[in-house]
Design a protein around this motif. Structure first.
Motif, mmCIF file in Angstrom:
data_model
loop_
_atom_site.group_PDB
_atom_site.id
_atom_site.type_symbol
_atom_site.label_atom_id
_atom_site.label_comp_id
_atom_site.label_asym_id
_atom_site.label_seq_id
_atom_site.Cartn_x
_atom_site.Cartn_y
_atom_site.Cartn_z
ATOM 1 N N ASN A 49 -0.765 -0.645 4.950
ATOM 2 C CA ASN A 49 0.065 -0.489 3.765
ATOM 3 C C ASN A 49 0.565 0.950 3.708
ATOM 4 N N ASP A 50 1.837 1.170 3.986
ATOM 5 C CA ASP A 50 2.449 2.496 3.914
ATOM 6 C C ASP A 50 3.215 2.710 2.617
ATOM 7 N N THR A 51 3.052 1.812 1.645
ATOM 8 C CA THR A 51 3.714 1.970 0.353
ATOM 9 C C THR A 51 2.793 2.747 -0.581
ATOM 10 N N ALA A 52 3.287 3.053 -1.786
ATOM 11 C CA ALA A 52 2.503 3.804 -2.768
ATOM 12 C C ALA A 52 1.730 2.888 -3.708
ATOM 13 N N ALA A 53 1.952 1.601 -3.629
ATOM 14 C CA ALA A 53 1.295 0.659 -4.545
ATOM 15 C C ALA A 53 0.487 -0.365 -3.750
ATOM 16 N N PRO A 54 -0.535 -0.928 -4.364
ATOM 17 C CA PRO A 54 -1.292 -1.978 -3.670
ATOM 18 C C PRO A 54 -0.438 -3.234 -3.492
#
Length: 112
Positions: A49-54
């Motif tokens: 996961n390279d996003t800022a949110a789960p």
């Protein structure tokens, strides 16, 4: 002369019947027994996961949450889909993220 004509008629009748038998479709298709017990090939790969949110994902029948910056090792059968369960900034709810194939074996998928 009579024997020759009887033999000729029998030969023609046999050739007509055999031609139909050669091109006839089989009445039953038999599946080999080992096809029933074939093992499903599992594909091993990693999601990151390279996003800022789960991200809440559904892989096969299992639901999981992938926290930001974390990785998740998966082992799924070929043909299964990984779907986003909840909407996020990057994915809509119900969006298919990937379909598992043999090409994913040993790779890492970065979700952005």
């Amino acid at each position: 002369m009579n024997r020759r004509s009887v033999f000729g008629v029998m030969l023609m009748a046999a050739s007509l019947v055999s031609a139909q038998a050669v091109y006839a479709a089989p009445t039953a298709i038999h599946t080999p027994v080992n096809a029933i017990f074939a093992k499903v090939k599992l594909v091993k790969f990693t999601l990151r996961n390279d996003t800022a949110a789960p991200l809440k994902l559904k892989a096969g029948d299992n639901e999981m949450t992938l926290m930001p910056g974390k990785t998740l090792d998966l082992k799924l059968a070929s043909g299964q889909q990984i779907v986003a369960v909840e909407a996020s900034a990057s994915y809509a709810a119900g969006a298919v993220i990937t379909t598992v194939s043999d090409q994913l074996d040993g790779s890492t998928l970065a979700l952005r």
